[in-house]
Design a protein around this motif. Sequence first.
Motif, PDB file in Angstrom:
ATOM      1  N   SER A 172       0.942  -1.252   0.085  1.00 46.97           N
ATOM      2  CA  SER A 172       0.139   0.041  -0.098  1.00 46.97           C
ATOM      3  C   SER A 172       0.757   1.202  -0.090  1.00 46.97           C
ATOM      4  O   SER A 172       1.604   1.415   0.890  1.00 46.97           O
ATOM      5  N   ASN A 173       0.903   2.106  -1.133  1.00 45.51           N
ATOM      6  CA  ASN A 173       1.531   3.345  -1.052  1.00 45.51           C
ATOM      7  C   ASN A 173       2.865   3.338  -0.595  1.00 45.51           C
ATOM      8  O   ASN A 173       3.311   3.893   0.342  1.00 45.51           O
ATOM      9  N   MET A 174       3.640   2.656  -1.180  1.00 44.87           N
ATOM     10  CA  MET A 174       5.223   2.633  -0.952  1.00 44.87           C
ATOM     11  C   MET A 174       6.099   2.604  -2.142  1.00 44.87           C
ATOM     12  O   MET A 174       5.534   1.904  -3.064  1.00 44.87           O
ATOM     13  N   THR A 175       7.315   3.134  -1.942  1.00 49.85           N
ATOM     14  CA  THR A 175       8.216   3.173  -2.875  1.00 49.85           C
ATOM     15  C   THR A 175       8.820   1.813  -2.686  1.00 49.85           C
ATOM     16  O   THR A 175       8.722   1.035  -1.500  1.00 49.85           O
ATOM     17  N   PRO A 176       9.682   0.922  -3.709  1.00 46.81           N
ATOM     18  CA  PRO A 176      10.583   0.037  -3.471  1.00 46.81           C
ATOM     19  C   PRO A 176      11.456   0.370  -2.262  1.00 46.81           C
ATOM     20  O   PRO A 176      11.644  -0.590  -1.328  1.00 46.81           O
ATOM     21  N   ALA A 177      12.142   1.630  -2.121  1.00 46.63           N
ATOM     22  CA  ALA A 177      12.947   1.728  -1.144  1.00 46.63           C
ATOM     23  C   ALA A 177      12.219   1.727   0.375  1.00 46.63           C
ATOM     24  O   ALA A 177      12.913   1.137   1.106  1.00 46.63           O
ATOM     25  N   GLU A 178      11.052   2.226   0.386  1.00 48.36           N
ATOM     26  CA  GLU A 178      10.375   2.219   1.515  1.00 48.36           C
ATOM     27  C   GLU A 178      10.063   0.804   2.002  1.00 48.36           C
ATOM     28  O   GLU A 178      10.153   0.347   3.064  1.00 48.36           O
ATOM     29  N   LEU A 179       9.509   0.212   1.126  1.00 53.59           N
ATOM     30  CA  LEU A 179       9.249  -1.197   1.434  1.00 53.59           C
ATOM     31  C   LEU A 179      10.816  -2.080   1.886  1.00 53.59           C
ATOM     32  O   LEU A 179      10.479  -2.654   2.885  1.00 53.59           O
ATOM     33  N   ALA A 180      11.695  -1.713   1.236  1.00 53.06           N
ATOM     34  CA  ALA A 180      13.001  -2.655   1.550  1.00 53.06           C
ATOM     35  C   ALA A 180      13.446  -1.975   3.095  1.00 53.06           C
ATOM     36  O   ALA A 180      13.819  -2.915   3.820  1.00 53.06           O
ATOM     37  N   ALA A 181      12.973  -0.809   3.347  1.00 53.64           N
ATOM     38  CA  ALA A 181      13.312  -0.191   4.687  1.00 53.64           C
ATOM     39  C   ALA A 181      12.737  -0.921   5.977  1.00 53.64           C
ATOM     40  O   ALA A 181      13.421  -1.048   6.841  1.00 53.64           O
TER      41      ALA A 181
END
Lengths: 591, 591
Positions: free
Chosen positions: B454-463
């Motif tokens: 939901s509403n995330m960039t790949p980088a935010e997800l990885a974090a």
Amino acid sequence: MRSHYCGQLNKSLVDQEVTLCGWVNKRRDLGGLIFIDMRDREGVVQAVIDPDETAIFDAANKLRNEFCISITGIVRARPDSQVNKDMATGEVELYVKDLTILNASAPLPLDFNQENSEEARLRYRYLDLRRPVMNQRLQFRSKVTSAVRRFLDDNAFLDIETPILTKATPEGARDYLVPSRTHKGQFFALPQSPQLFKQLLMVAGFDRYYQIVKCFRDEDLRADRQPEFTQIDIETTFMSGKDVMSLTEKMVRSVFNELLSVDLGEFPSMTYAEAMRRFGSDKPDLRNPLELVDVADILKDVDFKVFSGPANDEKGRVAVINVPGGASMTRKNIDGYTEFVGKYGAKGMAWIKVNDVAAGLEGLQSPIVKFLNAEVAAQILERTNAKDGDILLFGSDTYNTVTDALGALRLKLGEDFGLVEDKWAPLWVVDFPMFEELESGALTPLHHPFTAPSNMTPAELAANPVNAISDAYDMVLNGCELGGGSVRIHNQDMQAEVFKLLGISDEEAKEKFGFLLDALQYGAPPHAGLAFGLDRMVMLMVGADSIRDVMAFPKTSTAACPLTSAPGFANEEQLADLGIQVVAKEVPAAE
Amino acid sequence: MRSHYCGQLNKSLVDQEVTLCGWVNKRRDLGGLIFIDMRDREGVVQAVIDPDETAIFDAANKLRNEFCISITGIVRARPDSQVNKDMATGEVELYVKDLTILNASAPLPLDFNQENSEEARLRYRYLDLRRPVMNQRLQFRSKVTSAVRRFLDDNAFLDIETPILTKATPEGARDYLVPSRTHKGQFFALPQSPQLFKQLLMVAGFDRYYQIVKCFRDEDLRADRQPEFTQIDIETTFMSGKDVMSLTEKMVRSVFNELLSVDLGEFPSMTYAEAMRRFGSDKPDLRNPLELVDVADILKDVDFKVFSGPANDEKGRVAVINVPGGASMTRKNIDGYTEFVGKYGAKGMAWIKVNDVAAGLEGLQSPIVKFLNAEVAAQILERTNAKDGDILLFGSDTYNTVTDALGALRLKLGEDFGLVEDKWAPLWVVDFPMFEELESGALTPLHHPFTAPSNMTPAELAANPVNAISDAYDMVLNGCELGGGSVRIHNQDMQAEVFKLLGISDEEAKEKFGFLLDALQYGAPPHAGLAFGLDRMVMLMVGADSIRDVMAFPKTSTAACPLTSAPGFANEEQLADLGIQVVAKEVPAAE
């Protein structure tokens, strides 16, 4: 996310704001403006971006073909001079107020503007299917299945699913096998058709069954074959063959009417014997006016063994095709056709050019005219209705060879001479023989071993099986078999007799079909059905050349899928689970 | 052959001649007359044979149960005294003018008047399916598929077929493999779902896809599992998760309305976290009023390690179920439930009988009451809303153990105490975590690896992958998952990141899903979908106990078919064709 499909925009929407989602079909920069042809499944519309809208213009500058975008804009009427009559939305265009790039696209591996190899088309099928022609074909297919279902629903048919993991079925082609993990060393087979299950559903009292269902055959592929194909499968109880034919004819007529606005009219009906005699085929293409004309009785006494031999043999046949205007053929043309019929076993092909009918024998040109007398020649000309400038092509051999060879030649001549009319030519072929007699004398079923004979007791059938006529029927359209069916055997004694005539031992019958024989003894009702090849029906309706063009994800001619790289290797654990081992690895030479 | 179905006869047809076809449901000889209850798929009607009609009477004398017959007769109103109100056709009967025996029946191997073993029912499935209850269930199923199709057709969905012979799919269960003959040593897999194909169809621009399609899983079977099952598979482009939920909710409501005259109302929506907390399940049965009530904060400081340990551990949980009227439980009952939660890993189960709320601690009966003080007790009674005569059952352990154990206990208590309301309780469960963290620290997808966060960039997800919420949604009805779906990843970088987080190497991703990653780079559109389990939906709607009762030809719990004896052995030639060999033979011990 959208308010309309691209293809829906028209003058009634002028001055309205709409939001579209789709793909960049083409971008043009013209007179300082950017024009985008934007595409979705319903069509294409032109969007215009004004350089005054700086931010949008900058974004539009990044657009390349096949970018996925969303556009909000105002529908405008195009000035008369710019109306595009080749485009369904050509009277309007979209003045862009907002543009979002939903996803960029790398340069395409397929060039939409040229023919691509089948391998490339299948590998990038998701792009190939974006082509409007392909997209529309699959949309059309969906409409066909939907129309068929509605018709059958309205006629009290029940959609009942039958198993995919099942036992080897008797259609005769090679089965796909599926190793069982819980019963190691044993295999399921994928069904070649739900034939036995649909019969059991009639025994169970469901009365009217249908299913649009995948069937599987592990055969060497041809243009119109695929490892998995789709059948419109129908079975009814307490209906005669004629009832089934009438109902399914109504179905096909209604589908053609609804989706192509074509009235197929009432289908003519023809016996198998007549079809073979006049057209050399059990699925005659009636768009082709050429016919096979029997002349053995006329040529019985000529002094030319090639004719008189088969003409006096009860298993022989002598027949002619009259090709209107065919006298213009060169020697080379004739040699070509002679070679062509040779592929079907014909040892040669006699011919007569009809230069001048009124001149009698003198008006005929042929190496064999010397064997004929005036009366014989006149009879042949009369029966074949030959006119000046025609050519008569002869087949003289066993019945089967002449029928096959001239049947094939008829189709080729029809194409070569442009004789095939542009129309729909449906018909029913009926009164098939129960059995075909092999050279060994053994019998094989012409349909399948569950087909009932017409009005016969088991004893009558046993007394003369070769001449028995079955209660089977094929629906043919433009020379393609659209579907076939039959009244089934619902009597256990009759079924046992048919197995016996086919050389299936009691033991084998019990092993393979014991459950059917069992079922027939518990008040099995009279039942009859039919199955249509959906792929082929859609192919004919959309005018595609191959059923692959009406399937979303077909396989290649070596039964592989370039998209997913199926089939693939299994790992040792999987194989051990199944209790099997690979002992031969081999890929087709073609790859 | 018939003019009416048996079940259609009523008073409006009195004095008319009708012809029926069907089966002898029962024959009675009474007062010199013969009464036949005649059955077809639409119902049963009584036929009366007068001894004056000698020939017919003689034929009727031969009738036994399940003979297949055709009757022509006159519809008569029954005298008031003989009206049978339990029978839809009970106001009329048929006075027989003609009777034909279409097929006799041997005595049945199944007794319709008693429960038969599952093995016998499946072996003689064509007889088992004659039972009105089974016949009606499959007719109902057909009506469900038909209603679903109509709804989706009306909403611009296209029915597009995807392959059955394909590549191993990523759902995680064991695949059925199909050896390839043309690529010896290689295998197709039967699809566990058309997930990747439907995504590719969205990339291809079909916009709205559906299919009612067979899926396959080679798993150990449970009551509601079958090797092949049927999915209502849906995928859309340019729609949000909310749009998909709203559309499919409308679909399910319309099907229930049409076929059961039930208005399911607007579906409530609940987050995964709330569902697990309050009901200990991601598919809560809201017909059951019991809830899990968290009390860790209250019990943090009690001098009882069993409570205070987990209450002070951030991965722990202490929760209570209050069972109204449960104080009547015997010690043996409580031991039974303690054993029950033990199966879910709970090491014990504390309990408190609430005899007298007003009496405070004195009014509580429990081995653990000594660890509590008045204030703690009062807080617990208040939060659980306990009344005199209730019992409180405690779970105290890790979060997962308590949640699982009390979730299961809640269902059992609901059944045992007759608390489950007789109603339909649908809901949406949303906001699932993207991943589940295994003990090893590895991540697995809670849905499947194509589900978008939901509403995330790949980088935010990885974090912070463990806390990431996905855009997935499940439709739950009466504690069963009817369907599940999600917004899919349409961005190549995001898909690559998810594969990476799941520990799928670039190489493996390319080998298994390369074609999907490829497809995402060519303007793949945002897309979202959902799949319903059709078998389970029909099972719930007709009130059957098992999906086997809503399938025509199901398999046994060892994945065999007693009717056709599938699976079976293959012959050497078939195996050689496929380049495989059987190395282990084994049948399940149960057989």
